[in-house]
Motif scaffolding. Structure first.
Motif, PDB file in Angstrom:
ATOM      1  N   ILE A 103      -1.168  -7.379   0.322  1.00 33.54           N
ATOM      2  CA  ILE A 103      -0.834  -7.027  -1.064  1.00 33.54           C
ATOM      3  C   ILE A 103      -2.058  -6.481  -1.809  1.00 33.54           C
ATOM      4  O   ILE A 103      -1.921  -5.887  -2.871  1.00 33.54           O
ATOM      5  CB  ILE A 103      -0.194  -8.195  -1.848  1.00 33.54           C
ATOM      6  N   ASP A 104      -3.247  -6.671  -1.202  1.00 34.52           N
ATOM      7  CA  ASP A 104      -4.453  -6.068  -1.804  1.00 34.52           C
ATOM      8  C   ASP A 104      -4.416  -4.543  -1.729  1.00 34.52           C
ATOM      9  O   ASP A 104      -5.178  -3.866  -2.405  1.00 34.52           O
ATOM     10  CB  ASP A 104      -5.710  -6.604  -1.094  1.00 34.52           C
ATOM     11  N   THR A 105      -3.483  -4.005  -0.916  1.00 31.55           N
ATOM     12  CA  THR A 105      -3.412  -2.533  -0.780  1.00 31.55           C
ATOM     13  C   THR A 105      -2.258  -1.928  -1.595  1.00 31.55           C
ATOM     14  O   THR A 105      -1.995  -0.727  -1.487  1.00 31.55           O
ATOM     15  CB  THR A 105      -3.233  -2.122   0.702  1.00 31.55           C
ATOM     16  N   LEU A 106      -1.591  -2.761  -2.394  1.00 30.14           N
ATOM     17  CA  LEU A 106      -0.387  -2.302  -3.116  1.00 30.14           C
ATOM     18  C   LEU A 106      -0.617  -1.023  -3.931  1.00 30.14           C
ATOM     19  O   LEU A 106       0.260  -0.160  -3.992  1.00 30.14           O
ATOM     20  CB  LEU A 106       0.122  -3.418  -4.040  1.00 30.14           C
ATOM     21  N   GLU A 107      -1.805  -0.930  -4.536  1.00 33.94           N
ATOM     22  CA  GLU A 107      -2.046   0.237  -5.413  1.00 33.94           C
ATOM     23  C   GLU A 107      -2.097   1.562  -4.646  1.00 33.94           C
ATOM     24  O   GLU A 107      -1.962   2.638  -5.221  1.00 33.94           O
ATOM     25  CB  GLU A 107      -3.326   0.040  -6.234  1.00 33.94           C
ATOM     26  N   PHE A 108      -2.285   1.492  -3.337  1.00 32.20           N
ATOM     27  CA  PHE A 108      -2.403   2.724  -2.545  1.00 32.20           C
ATOM     28  C   PHE A 108      -1.087   3.160  -1.898  1.00 32.20           C
ATOM     29  O   PHE A 108      -1.019   4.215  -1.290  1.00 32.20           O
ATOM     30  CB  PHE A 108      -3.458   2.555  -1.440  1.00 32.20           C
ATOM     31  N   PHE A 109      -0.079   2.309  -1.963  1.00 33.16           N
ATOM     32  CA  PHE A 109       1.175   2.621  -1.269  1.00 33.16           C
ATOM     33  C   PHE A 109       2.366   2.594  -2.216  1.00 33.16           C
ATOM     34  O   PHE A 109       2.375   1.871  -3.201  1.00 33.16           O
ATOM     35  CB  PHE A 109       1.405   1.624  -0.119  1.00 33.16           C
ATOM     36  N   ASP A 110       3.365   3.339  -1.820  1.00 32.03           N
ATOM     37  CA  ASP A 110       4.587   3.394  -2.599  1.00 32.03           C
ATOM     38  C   ASP A 110       5.503   2.257  -2.112  1.00 32.03           C
ATOM     39  O   ASP A 110       6.472   2.492  -1.397  1.00 32.03           O
ATOM     40  CB  ASP A 110       5.228   4.772  -2.343  1.00 32.03           C
ATOM     41  N   PHE A 111       5.126   1.046  -2.455  1.00 35.86           N
ATOM     42  CA  PHE A 111       5.827  -0.128  -1.948  1.00 35.86           C
ATOM     43  C   PHE A 111       6.331  -0.920  -3.149  1.00 35.86           C
ATOM     44  O   PHE A 111       5.537  -1.379  -3.981  1.00 35.86           O
ATOM     45  CB  PHE A 111       4.858  -0.980  -1.116  1.00 35.86           C
ATOM     46  N   ASP A 112       7.638  -1.077  -3.258  1.00 35.99           N
ATOM     47  CA  ASP A 112       8.231  -1.712  -4.437  1.00 35.99           C
ATOM     48  C   ASP A 112       8.599  -3.162  -4.127  1.00 35.99           C
ATOM     49  O   ASP A 112       9.508  -3.436  -3.341  1.00 35.99           O
ATOM     50  CB  ASP A 112       9.480  -0.914  -4.839  1.00 35.99           C
ATOM     51  N   MET A 113       7.886  -4.093  -4.747  1.00 35.22           N
ATOM     52  CA  MET A 113       8.103  -5.530  -4.510  1.00 35.22           C
ATOM     53  C   MET A 113       9.536  -5.952  -4.849  1.00 35.22           C
ATOM     54  O   MET A 113      10.153  -6.722  -4.127  1.00 35.22           O
ATOM     55  CB  MET A 113       7.145  -6.362  -5.361  1.00 35.22           C
ATOM     56  N   GLU A 114      10.028  -5.434  -5.963  1.00 36.04           N
ATOM     57  CA  GLU A 114      11.377  -5.817  -6.398  1.00 36.04           C
ATOM     58  C   GLU A 114      12.412  -5.367  -5.359  1.00 36.04           C
ATOM     59  O   GLU A 114      13.334  -6.110  -5.011  1.00 36.04           O
ATOM     60  CB  GLU A 114      11.664  -5.147  -7.738  1.00 36.04           C
ATOM     61  N   VAL A 115      12.216  -4.176  -4.851  1.00 37.03           N
ATOM     62  CA  VAL A 115      13.131  -3.604  -3.859  1.00 37.03           C
ATOM     63  C   VAL A 115      13.105  -4.414  -2.559  1.00 37.03           C
ATOM     64  O   VAL A 115      14.142  -4.718  -1.968  1.00 37.03           O
ATOM     65  CB  VAL A 115      12.770  -2.115  -3.600  1.00 37.03           C
ATOM     66  N   ILE A 116      11.915  -4.796  -2.124  1.00 38.86           N
ATOM     67  CA  ILE A 116      11.812  -5.536  -0.852  1.00 38.86           C
ATOM     68  C   ILE A 116      12.473  -6.921  -0.979  1.00 38.86           C
ATOM     69  O   ILE A 116      13.168  -7.373  -0.064  1.00 38.86           O
ATOM     70  CB  ILE A 116      10.344  -5.632  -0.336  1.00 38.86           C
TER      71      ILE A 116
ATOM     72  N   ILE B 282       1.289 -12.225   0.255  1.00 40.67           N
ATOM     73  CA  ILE B 282      -0.054 -12.722   0.574  1.00 40.67           C
ATOM     74  C   ILE B 282      -1.025 -11.572   0.859  1.00 40.67           C
ATOM     75  O   ILE B 282      -0.609 -10.458   1.159  1.00 40.67           O
ATOM     76  CB  ILE B 282      -0.060 -13.658   1.818  1.00 40.67           C
ATOM     77  N   SER B 283      -2.300 -11.906   0.795  1.00 42.73           N
ATOM     78  CA  SER B 283      -3.315 -11.037   1.389  1.00 42.73           C
ATOM     79  C   SER B 283      -4.144 -11.927   2.300  1.00 42.73           C
ATOM     80  O   SER B 283      -4.884 -12.800   1.822  1.00 42.73           O
ATOM     81  CB  SER B 283      -4.201 -10.403   0.321  1.00 42.73           C
ATOM     82  N   ALA B 284      -3.984 -11.709   3.595  1.00 45.90           N
ATOM     83  CA  ALA B 284      -4.750 -12.520   4.552  1.00 45.90           C
ATOM     84  C   ALA B 284      -6.236 -12.220   4.427  1.00 45.90           C
ATOM     85  O   ALA B 284      -7.069 -13.038   4.785  1.00 45.90           O
ATOM     86  CB  ALA B 284      -4.265 -12.257   5.968  1.00 45.90           C
ATOM     87  N   CYS B 285      -6.565 -11.039   3.905  1.00 45.16           N
ATOM     88  CA  CYS B 285      -7.979 -10.680   3.738  1.00 45.16           C
ATOM     89  C   CYS B 285      -8.600 -11.355   2.518  1.00 45.16           C
ATOM     90  O   CYS B 285      -9.622 -12.006   2.624  1.00 45.16           O
ATOM     91  CB  CYS B 285      -8.143  -9.170   3.650  1.00 45.16           C
TER      92      CYS B 285
ATOM     93  N   GLY C 219      -7.134 -13.719   0.625  1.00 43.50           N
ATOM     94  CA  GLY C 219      -6.724 -15.123   0.511  1.00 43.50           C
ATOM     95  C   GLY C 219      -5.662 -15.327  -0.573  1.00 43.50           C
ATOM     96  O   GLY C 219      -5.096 -16.424  -0.705  1.00 43.50           O
ATOM     97  N   GLU C 220      -5.352 -14.285  -1.332  1.00 38.69           N
ATOM     98  CA  GLU C 220      -4.339 -14.390  -2.394  1.00 38.69           C
ATOM     99  C   GLU C 220      -2.978 -14.813  -1.799  1.00 38.69           C
ATOM    100  O   GLU C 220      -2.529 -14.256  -0.780  1.00 38.69           O
ATOM    101  CB  GLU C 220      -4.207 -13.032  -3.098  1.00 38.69           C
ATOM    102  N   GLY C 221      -2.349 -15.783  -2.425  1.00 34.77           N
ATOM    103  CA  GLY C 221      -1.008 -16.214  -2.012  1.00 34.77           C
ATOM    104  C   GLY C 221      -0.980 -17.170  -0.816  1.00 34.77           C
ATOM    105  O   GLY C 221       0.052 -17.741  -0.496  1.00 34.77           O
ATOM    106  N   ILE C 222      -2.132 -17.363  -0.175  1.00 39.21           N
ATOM    107  CA  ILE C 222      -2.176 -18.187   1.037  1.00 39.21           C
ATOM    108  C   ILE C 222      -1.859 -19.658   0.734  1.00 39.21           C
ATOM    109  O   ILE C 222      -1.190 -20.340   1.510  1.00 39.21           O
ATOM    110  CB  ILE C 222      -3.558 -18.063   1.751  1.00 39.21           C
ATOM    111  N   GLU C 223      -2.296 -20.117  -0.436  1.00 43.79           N
ATOM    112  CA  GLU C 223      -2.081 -21.516  -0.818  1.00 43.79           C
ATOM    113  C   GLU C 223      -0.584 -21.861  -0.853  1.00 43.79           C
ATOM    114  O   GLU C 223      -0.161 -22.883  -0.317  1.00 43.79           O
ATOM    115  CB  GLU C 223      -2.718 -21.759  -2.199  1.00 43.79           C
ATOM    116  N   ALA C 224       0.210 -20.994  -1.481  1.00 41.30           N
ATOM    117  CA  ALA C 224       1.665 -21.245  -1.588  1.00 41.30           C
ATOM    118  C   ALA C 224       2.294 -21.283  -0.201  1.00 41.30           C
ATOM    119  O   ALA C 224       3.132 -22.140   0.099  1.00 41.30           O
ATOM    120  CB  ALA C 224       2.312 -20.148  -2.441  1.00 41.30           C
ATOM    121  N   TRP C 225       1.893 -20.362   0.666  1.00 41.59           N
ATOM    122  CA  TRP C 225       2.417 -20.305   2.034  1.00 41.59           C
ATOM    123  C   TRP C 225       2.036 -21.571   2.825  1.00 41.59           C
ATOM    124  O   TRP C 225       2.883 -22.199   3.451  1.00 41.59           O
ATOM    125  CB  TRP C 225       1.922 -19.024   2.716  1.00 41.59           C
ATOM    126  N   THR C 226       0.763 -21.947   2.781  1.00 40.54           N
ATOM    127  CA  THR C 226       0.337 -23.094   3.588  1.00 40.54           C
ATOM    128  C   THR C 226       0.889 -24.411   3.018  1.00 40.54           C
ATOM    129  O   THR C 226       1.163 -25.338   3.775  1.00 40.54           O
ATOM    130  CB  THR C 226      -1.207 -23.166   3.739  1.00 40.54           C
TER     131      THR C 226
END
Ligand SMILES: Nc1nc2c(ncn2[C@@H]2O[C@H](COP(=O)(O)OP(=O)(O)OP(=O)(O)O)[C@@H](O)[C@H]2O)c(=O)[nH]1
Ligand SMILES: [Mg+2]
Length: 222
Positions: free
Chosen positions: A169-182, A198-201, A203-210
């Protein structure tokens, strides 16, 4: 010297995979073991996510990892450096694991002292979805650069997964990827699917997943 064994596993000739998978799932439950089947296309971030997951959970949960690949032991090398018990499974050209192959892998890994075993399945959005491994839960990763149309193209993978990790998700600004749509597309195929961006790089969102995973692993012991 490598800290892990490499096992060559052959496709099982056992036809009734569903029955075999159910048998394995029950056996794991009776023995309080949680098997997570982690699936995605090549490069979506399975190994990187696994590294983050191990880092967060290894002090509270005993973890083992089975790395499945057609060939090579790159991922097993990476994971074994974390100190968790690791094994490399070679599928001999097969693009998936079935329940018998998974069972053979678990026997070779040795799970007596483990709570959570993660199977990093072969990178592929098609074949692994078709073969029940007998895992307690299925998790899939879709990464942002792959696009938000993947539920339309590979619906079975979304249907069989209990969890969807939307990685990079750290790359969201570079891609035409719509979170709501997915979210809409994934939930339409599988209303019960749990979704963690999440961003495995970073670490964002990792806490909720784990946190979710840890609760599930502890639940099986009750
Ligand atoms: N920007 C960014 N890159 C990531 C992220 N997660 C993984 N990557 C990169 O994506 C590439 C592939 O990551 P892996 O973890 O090896 O992917 P994989 O799914 O295990 O790949 P295979 O095992 O080959 O199928 C690597 O270069 C990672 O550094 C992320 O959250 N953000
Ligand atoms: Mg990998």
């Amino acid at each position: 010297m490598n800290q892990f064994k490499t096992i060559e596993i052959k496709e099982s000739i056992y036809k009734n995979n569903d029955m075999e998978a159910e048998k394995l799932r029950n056996k794991l439950k009776v023995n309080n073991k949680f098997l997570l089947n982690l699936m995605s296309s090549p490069g979506a971030g399975k190994t990187t996510t696994l590294l983050r997951t191990i880092e967060k959970l290894k002090n509270s949960i005993k973890i083992g990892v089975m790395e499945a690949d057609i060939d090579s032991d790159v991922d097993a090398k990476t994971i074994s450096k974390t100190g968790v018990k690791t094994i490399q499974l070679h599928t001999g050209g097969m693009c998936h694991l079935d329940a018998k192959m998974t069972s053979e892998g678990l026997d070779n890994l040795g799970i007596l002292n483990l709570d959570l075993i993660v199977l990093e399945n072969v990178g592929n959005l098609v074949c692994p979805a078709e073969f029940d491994t007998g895992a307690t839960k299925n998790a899939m990763i879709l990464s942002v650069p792959e696009g938000d149309d993947k539920p339309l193209k590979y619906p079975l993978m979304f249907k069989v997964s209990d969890v969807l990790l939307i990685n990079k998700i750290d790359t969201l600004e570079f891609f035409d990827f719509d979170m709501e749509v997915i979210y809409k597309r994934a939930k339409k195929l599988n209303p019960n699917i749990k979704i963690f961006p999440i961003s495995a790089c970073s670490g964002e969102g990792i806490e909720a997943w784990t946190n979710w995973l840890k609760t599930e692993v502890l639940e099986i012991k009750r």
